[in-house]
Design an enzyme around this catalytic site. Structure first.
Site, PDB file in Angstrom:
ATOM      1  N   HIS A 126      -5.806  -2.411   6.400  1.00  0.00           N
ATOM      2  CA  HIS A 126      -5.161  -3.463   5.624  1.00  0.00           C
ATOM      3  C   HIS A 126      -4.210  -4.331   6.462  1.00  0.00           C
ATOM      4  O   HIS A 126      -3.449  -5.117   5.924  1.00  0.00           O
ATOM      5  CB  HIS A 126      -4.426  -2.857   4.425  1.00  0.00           C
ATOM      6  CG  HIS A 126      -5.375  -2.293   3.408  1.00  0.00           C
ATOM      7  ND1 HIS A 126      -6.254  -3.089   2.736  1.00  0.00           N
ATOM      8  CD2 HIS A 126      -5.599  -1.030   2.983  1.00  0.00           C
ATOM      9  CE1 HIS A 126      -6.993  -2.324   1.918  1.00  0.00           C
ATOM     10  NE2 HIS A 126      -6.622  -1.074   2.059  1.00  0.00           N
ATOM     11  N   TYR A 149       0.822  -1.211   0.000  1.00  0.00           N
ATOM     12  CA  TYR A 149       0.000   0.000   0.000  1.00  0.00           C
ATOM     13  C   TYR A 149       0.858   1.264   0.000  1.00  0.00           C
ATOM     14  O   TYR A 149       0.446   2.297  -0.507  1.00  0.00           O
ATOM     15  CB  TYR A 149      -1.023  -0.023   1.137  1.00  0.00           C
ATOM     16  CG  TYR A 149      -2.269  -0.745   0.687  1.00  0.00           C
ATOM     17  CD1 TYR A 149      -3.240  -0.082  -0.052  1.00  0.00           C
ATOM     18  CD2 TYR A 149      -2.432  -2.101   0.909  1.00  0.00           C
ATOM     19  CE1 TYR A 149      -4.355  -0.739  -0.534  1.00  0.00           C
ATOM     20  CE2 TYR A 149      -3.549  -2.777   0.421  1.00  0.00           C
ATOM     21  CZ  TYR A 149      -4.507  -2.086  -0.301  1.00  0.00           C
ATOM     22  OH  TYR A 149      -5.603  -2.738  -0.798  1.00  0.00           O
TER      23      TYR A 149
END
Lengths: 763, 763
Positions: free
Chosen positions: B435, B280
Site C-alpha cells: 500500500h 491501514y
C-alpha cells in the site's frame, strides 16, 4: 419603454406624513428629545432597569463593551481615504462607524461618559477632515464617495453615524451640535443627495441606503428639509433615464418616483419578496428596517410597519424562509454563497420582526442562534422572551412568493419535504433589476444544508481586495449571469433575451399552476414566453414522496414548443463526484470549450456520450449522500460532461461540473427527468447504503398539446405516471385521458397515477 | 534480494507459548470455560453488577440491544454469496457477523436466552450452507473467499463469529458444538489457512486478520492445532516468493516467517508506527488487539501486551496521534480521506489501550467522543472513569515515529503548532509494503481539520459497488501511487524508483537531523539517496512561529545534488481557490496533459508562467483561511497550474489542483519556499482579515556544499535567515559562516538568524 410598476391603490403612508410636515418642524435642531432613532428615552430607562436580568441582552451589551473598549484603547484613527474594499482605509472607516454606533448605545445604556467622549472625538476628527475632503481617488464607481470609493459606503457611514450622533446629541453642547451639523452632517447629507442624484434618486438598494441615511440624520437634526428629501426624493435633479450604473442597471426609468417611500413601494412584492433576490434583500433590509424603526419611534403615528399590509415585517419572514437548513440564503441572481441569517445585520431584522410583528416565537430560535440582540427595546423583548423559554423551532415550509410590487410579475416557489430537509427552489420571477440573471424557469436543489444542484451565484469575492478590489469580476457578466450557468433551457447557445438586460427587464415568467396542499405531492408549473422569440417553454416540477421510496423525488417536465428547429441545451449543475452513468462516455484527452460566448466559452468539454433512446441516468455523491438523475433521452441526444474554468486566467471561477443534455434539430420537444436522493456513505464507517437509484427508467406515455404523461418505473417494481394538463390549469375542469389502455378521469392540472399513492382513484 | 527485517534479540513471547503448548491442550472442546475471548466469566459478573450505574456503558448496551433486537425482528437471512462489496450479499454477511457478535455479548450481559437462540440459529444456517459452498463467483481476488469475494472478508467473518460463538458456547449442547465445530468452524479455519497459504502465510494485514481469526476460533474450540497454526503459520505451505497480490504486493519474501507473532513483529516499529500508514494501521489494529485481548484473557501468563516493549499499546497511541484536529488520519500511502478514530473498530483500540496500558486519562476524551465503549471489562473501566470525570483532553504534540521493525528504516515526523492547530506531516519512511506510494520526502499540511496542502490518498471508493466493485481503481496505480501525486521532487518526469515496487521496497530515506525542543522553532531534515540513481535530495522543513507573524510558517529547503542535468518538478498540491499570484499566467484555452505516463497523463495544464528570477508567490483561500506560498525562483523556472482529471473517463479522480514548479537543465539546485497561513474570510460577515501574505520575498544568501542559508524578508520589515549545515548534523559541532558580511557561530545543524527570534545570539 415603460418599466414603471402600477401604483398601488392604497398609498397609506403619504397622507399622515404630509400632515406631519404641514405641522412644520423647527429648522433649529431641538435637543432634549434624543435618543429617538433605535433607542428612545423610555426604552433606555426600561433597558437600564433590566440590566443584569436578561442573559442574552447582557451578553450583547458585554460583547459591545468588549468591542468598543478595545477600540477606545487603540485610539481613534481617521485615515485619508485611499483604498478599495479590503484595503486599510476602507475597512477602518467601516470599523469606525460600527464602533461609534455601539459606543453611542453603550453611553445610553451604561451612562458612562467615556463612550460619549469617544463618539464626540471621532465625529470631530471627521468634521475637521470633511470640509476639504475631495472625491475618493478611486474612479471606478458611477457615484464616487468621499470616505469610500462609492457613495454607497458613504451612505452606510452616515446611517450608522446618525445612530451614534443621536445617542450623544443631548449630551453635546449646543455649540458642538451646531458645528457638527453645519460642517459635517448637513454637507454629508447634501453630498449624498443633491450632489449625487444619480445615486440618491433611484429605485435601487443604493438609494434605499442613501435615503435612509439622509432621513435618519434629518431626524437627529430635526431637519425637515432632509427628512422630506429622504422620504420623497429630489424633484428636479432626477438622473437621466437609460443611463446605467456599474452593474449594468438603469439609473432610473421614465416616470419613476424617488425617495425612501418609493423604494419601499417598488421592490417588495406583497409577499415580501425583494426583486433582486434574498442575498440583496438581506443587504437592503437593514436600511429599510432601521429607518422604519427610527420613523416608528420618531413619528409613531405614521405606522410605517403597517404600510402595504405589513410588507416590511412580511419581508423579514420571507427572507428567513428563502434559506436552506443551515440558514444560508438560496443563491438566486447575484449572491455570494454562504451568506446566512446569522449575519450581524439581520439581528436587527429578527428583533424588529418579532417585536413589531406578532411576536412569532419561532423567530426567537433564530435570535438564539444569532447569539446576540439589538441594543434597543426590541432586542430586550427578544432576550426576555428567550429567557422565559418561549423560543420555538423555525420551521420552513413550502411557499410561493410573488415578485413585483403588485405581485404580478412572476415569483419564486420553494418546495420542501421534511425527509432529508429537501428543498427545491423554482425561479419564475421578473429579471431582478441590475443583479438579475438570465435564468427563466431555473431551479436549484438542496438536501439539508448541502446544495446538490446548484445555482452558481455571483462571480465575486466580496471585500477580498486581491480579487478585483473585492468588486464584481468580469466573469460575473460573462458566466454567472448567463443562462448556461443555470439549470434551465438554452436555445441555440444564446442566453435568454440574448443576454440583453434592457429586454429581459421587460418580461417575467408566468405561474401556470401550483398545488402545495399535500406535502407528499407538491406541484408547481410555470411558462416562459419571451426568453426566445418563437419558443415557449413550460416547466413543471413535482416533489413526490412515494411510500415505496426512502426519499422524496423531483420530477421535472420541460415542454418546449416551437415551430422551427433549434439546438436545445439543458444543464444539470450537479455538485459532487460522479459515481456512475448509464451511457458510454467518450472522454476528451484534450479539452476544448463548448462555445465562444454566452458563457459557453467558460466550459470545457470533459467528455460526451450518446445515450440509447429511452432513458439514461447518472449518479453522484455529495456530502455523504447519493443522488441520481434519470433522463428521458431522444434518438440523437448528446450528454456532455462539462467543467467550468476555461478562459479564466485569474482563477475567478470555481472548477464546478455540469452535465448538459443536448438535443439538436428539434422543434417542439419534451425534456424530462427524475432527480432522487437515495442513500448515504460515510468514510468513517465505510458503509454504502442504498447506493443505487430507485428509478429504473422513465418514458413518455402521452404527448399531445393538451396532455403530457411521464411514466416512471421503479427498480423494485411498480410504475407511477405523472399527467400534466398543458392548457387548462383550473382545478374545476375535469380531464379524461387514456394511458396504456386505461382511462383516467380527474380534476385539476396535475394527476399522479400509481399504487400506492392513488389507490382506487383510477378509472 | 533480502527484504527480511532483522530479528529482534528479545523474542519474549515464544518461550512461554511453547511452554503452554508443551502442557498440551485437549483436542476435544472443553465447555464450562467460556466466554474467554473479550468477555470472561469474572468480567461478565462484574459487568452485570454495574448495570444501570455507568451511563456510557449502559448506553452502549442499549445501543447494541436496539441494533440486535431490530435484526431479530427482521429475521435471519443467510443469502447465497454473489456480490462484490456494496452489493446485498456482501453487506448482509457483514451485518450478520456484526449482529451475531453483539447478540453474543448481550446474552452474556443481560442473560436473556433469546440472544443465544438467535446466534445459534444463525450459526446453523451457515453450517447447513457451508459444507457445499463453492468459491465465491467473483474471480478478482488472489485468494477468493466463499462467503465473500476475497478471503479477507471471510476472515473478518470468522473472527467476529468466534466472539459470538464464544459467548454461547457453554449454553449450547455438546451435540450442537460438535456439529458446528465439525461442519462449520474447523473447515472454515482450514480453508482460510491450509486452503489459502498465499493469504494466510504472509506478513501483511490480510494475514493478521487470517491468523487472528483462526487463532480465536481455535481458542473457542480449545483446538491447539489451530492456535499453533495461527501463532506460527504453516510450515510447509508457504506461498511462492515474488508472486504478487491484487495490490501489487509480494505474497512473501525469501526466508520470511509467518503467523500472527511474525506479523506482530514485522510491521510495527518500536515507536508503534505501522509501515503501511495510519489508514491501514487503523484496519490492522483490530485483529491485532482483539486476538491479543483474547490471548491475554485465555493465556494471561503470555503477557502479549508487554511484547516488544508494549508495542501494541504504543501503536494505539501512535495511531491516535497521526490525525488532524478532527481525528481524521493523515492520508499517507493508500488511505481513504475522512477515516477517523471515531470509526467503530477503534472503540476497542481506545478501551484496550486505556485498560491494559497506563490508564491514560486523555484516551477517555476520545472514548467520550466515540460515544460508545466495548462491551467488556475494558469498556466498563473506560465508562466508569468517564463517569468519574477523569477524562482529559487528548493533546497532540510534535512527534517523530521511526519505521521498520527495528526502527531503522526511516520514519514519519509530525510537526505541530498550537496556533491554528497547524500540522505538517513529513514522510521519510520505507515503502510501506503493497500500500506504499512513491513519495520519498513528501509532506502534507493541515490547518485545524482542513488539509491545505494535500496528500491525494487512494483512488478508491471503499465499498461503493458502482466504483469498480468498491475496490482499488486503476487510477490508484496510475495516479495515486505515482510521485507527481505528492508534494515531493520528481526528476525527469519519472516516479521514484521508476515506479518499481521491487526496487522501492529495498530502500528507505534517512533522517538527517531533528529538533522539536522549542515549539516555536521546529526542524526536521532527511535525505533520499536511492529514488533516482545519481541524484540525492536533502529536504529540511522548519516550522517557525515568529512573534512578528500571526501564524506559524513552514520553511521548506530542498537541496538537490547531482552531477548531471535533469528536469526537476516540485508540485504543491494546494487545496482551495486561487486568490492571486505574482507572475503572468498564460492560461490555456485548450487543455493538454502534462505528460504521458508516471501520473503526468492525469494532469491537464491550465496555465503556466515564467516568474522573474528571485522569488514569486501564490495565495489561495481554503475553509475561510488564506494561505500563501512564496517560492525561490530561478531564471528559467516555469510555474505550471495543473488540474487533475485527464484520462479519467469514469471520473474516478477528484478535479484537484496543483501548482508545479519546474526547473530544466540543472544539475545540483536548491528549491525553497515558505508556506504561511495568514488571515481569514467569512462569507457571513464578508470581512477579509489579513488577506495578504507576510513574506515579501525569499533569497538564497549562502549556497555551499557545507551550508545553505535562506533569507526571508517580511513585508512589515525585518529579515530572518535559516542556515542549514548540510553535512554535519551533530549538535556538538560548532559552525561558523558569513552571511551578508556578518559572521555567525552556532552549534547544531540548524540556525535561525534575525530579530526577534534570536536576539544577541549572532556574532
Amino acid at each position: 419603454m415603460n418599466l414603471r410598476y402600477a401604483v398601488p391603490t392604497k398609498f397609506t403612508l403619504v397622507a399622515p406624513l404630509l400632515l406631519v410636515f404641514s405641522l412644520g418642524f423647527s429648522n433649529t435642531a431641538l435637543a432634549q428629545d434624543h435618543p429617538k432613532l433605535l433607542l428612545t428615552k423610555a426604552g433606555v430607562l426600561d433597558i437600564r432597569r433590566h440590566l443584569g436580568q436578561v442573559p442574552l441582552f447582557d451578553q450583547s451589551v458585554a460583547e459591545a463593551k468588549r468591542f468598543v473598549d478595545d477600540e477606545i484603547a487603540q485610539g481613534i484613527d481617521v485615515p485619508k481615504p485611499k483604498d478599495f474594499s479590503g484595503g486599510y482605509t476602507h475597512e477602518k472607516h467601516k470599523r469606525n462607524y460600527a464602533v461609534a454606533q455601539q459606543a453611542g448605545a453603550l453611553f445610553q445604556i451604561l451612562e458612562d461618559d467615556k463612550y460619549a467622549q469617544f463618539v464626540r472625538a471621532m465625529l470631530f476628527e471627521y468634521e475637521s477632515m470633511y470640509a476639504t475632503l475631495p472625491l475618493h481617488p478611486k474612479e471606478r464607481s458611477y457615484s464616487r464617495g468621499k470616505l469610500f470609493w462609492q457613495c454607497l459606503n458613504d451612505a452606510n457611514w452616515l446611517l450608522h453615524m446618525a445612530l451614534a450622533y443621536d445617542a450623544i446629541y443631548d449630551w453635546l453642547s449646543p455649540e458642538d451640535r451646531e458645528q457638527l451639523n453645519r460642517n459635517l452632517f448637513r454637507p454629508f447629507a447634501d453630498f449624498l443627495s443633491l450632489g449625487n442624484p444619480q445615486f440618491f434618486n433611484r429605485i435601487h438598494n443604493h438609494s434605499t441606503w442613501a435615503t435612509a441615511a439622509v432621513g435618519m440624520i434629518g431626524l437627529v437634526m430635526n431637519d425637515d428639509v432632509l427628512i422630506k428629501r429622504a422620504l420623497f426624493g429630489i424633484d428636479d435633479q432626477l438622473p437621466a433615464s437609460n443611463v446605467k450604473d456599474d452593474d449594468g442597471g438603469f439609473l432610473r426609468v421614465e416616470g419613476q418616483k424617488a425617495g425612501f417611500l418609493a423604494n419601499l413601494e417598488e421592490p417588495f412584492s406583497p409577499d415580501g419578496y425583494f426583486t433582486e433576490g434574498p442575498y440583496y434583500q438581506r443587504y437592503a433590509m437593514y436600511p429599510f428596517l432601521v429607518f422604519a424603526l427610527a420613523l416608528e419611534n420618531a413619528m409613531p403615528t405614521l405606522g410605517v410597519f403597517q404600510y402595504k399590509d405589513d410588507v416590511l415585517l412580511k419581508a423579514v419572514s420571507t427572507l428567513m424562509n428563502l434559506t436552506d437548513t443551515d440558514g444560508e440564503f438560496f443563491a438566486m441572481n447575484d449572491a455570494q454563497k454562504g451568506m446566512s441569517y446569522f449575519t450581524r445585520s439581520l439581528i436587527l431584522a429578527v428583533d424588529v420582526a418579532y417585536y413589531y410583528g406578532d411576536k412569532d416565537p419561532s423567530l426567537l430560535s433564530i435570535a438564539e442562534q444569532q447569539g446576540g440582540v439589538l441594543l434597543d427595546e426590541s432586542g430586550l423583548a427578544v432576550a426576555k422572551a428567550i429567557a422565559h423559554g418561549e423560543a420555538k423551532p423555525f420551521v420552513k415550509t413550502s411557499r410561493n412568493y410573488s415578485d413585483g410590487s403588485n405581485g404580478n410579475r412572476g415569483g419564486v416557489a420553494v418546495m420542501r419535504h421534511e425527509v432529508g430537509d429537501l428543498a427545491v427552489v423554482f425561479k419564475y420571477t421578473a429579471h431582478g433589476l441590475s443583479h438579475g440573471h438570465f435564468d427563466k424557469l431555473s431551479y436549484s436543489m438542496f438536501f439539508g444544508g448541502t446544495e446538490v444542484i446548484q445555482d452558481y451565484g455571483l462571480a465575486r469575492f466580496v471585500n477580498i481586495g486581491a480579487k478585483g478590489g473585492g468588486n464584481y469580476l468580469p466573469e460575473n457578466a460573462s458566466w454567472a449571469k448567463q443562462t448556461i450557468a443555470h439549470n434551465t433551457l438554452i436555445v441555440d447557445q444564446s442566453s435568454h433575451f440574448d443576454g440583453q438586460y434592457e429586454i429581459g427587464s421587460l418580461h417575467h415568467s408566468e405561474l401556470y399552476a401550483l398545488d402545495f396542499s399535500n406535502t407528499d405531492r407538491q406541484f408547481v408549473s410555470a411558462i416562459e414566453r419571451n426568453a426566445y422569440p418563437g419558443v415557449l417553454f413550460h416547466r413543471t416540477l413535482a416533489l413526490i414522496k412515494d411510500p415505496a421510496l426512502s426519499d422524496a423525488i423531483l420530477i421535472d417536465v420541460l415542454n418546449v414548443r416551437s415551430d422551427t428547429e433549434h439546438r436545445y441545451d439543458l444543464p444539470t449543475h450537479y455538485l459532487g463526484q460522479i459515481i456512475s452513468f448509464g451511457f458510454e462516455n467518450e472522454a476528451s484527452s484534450q479539452l476544448v470549450t463548448l462555445g465562444h460566448d454566452s458563457g459557453y466559452q467558460h466550459l470545457f468539454v470533459e467528455g460526451h456520450g450518446k445515450p440509447s433512446a429511452g432513458s439514461s441516468y447518472f449518479t453522484w455523491l455529495n456530502g455523504g449522500r447519493f443522488f441520481s438523475q434519470t433522463f428521458l433521452t431522444g434518438d440523437d441526444d448528446l450528454l456532455i460532461f462539462a467543467r467550468l474554468g476555461a478562459n479564466d486566467p485569474d482563477f475567478n471561477l470555481r472548477r464546478d461540473p455540469a452535465l448538459i443534455q443536448r438535443r439538436e434539430g428539434s422543434a417542439g420537444t419534451i425534456f424530462a427527468s427524475v432527480v432522487e436522493p437515495h442513500g448515504h456513505y460515510s468514510p468513517v464507517s465505510e458503509l454504502a447504503v442504498n447506493a443505487s437509484r430507485s428509478v429504473q427508467d422513465i418514458s413518455l406515455v402521452v404527448n399531445t398539446p393538451a396532455y403530457t404523461a411521464l411514466s416512471i418505473k421503479l427498480r423494485e417494481g411498480g410504475e407511477r405516471i405523472l399527467v400534466i394538463a398543458n392548457t387548462e390549469p383550473s382545478n374545476q375542469i375535469e380531464h379524461k385521458i387514456d394511458v396504456n389502455g386505461v382511462a383516467y378521469r380527474w380534476r385539476g392540472p396535475f394527476f399522479l397515477v400509481g399504487e400506492p399513492l392513488m389507490p382506487g382513484k383510477a378509472r
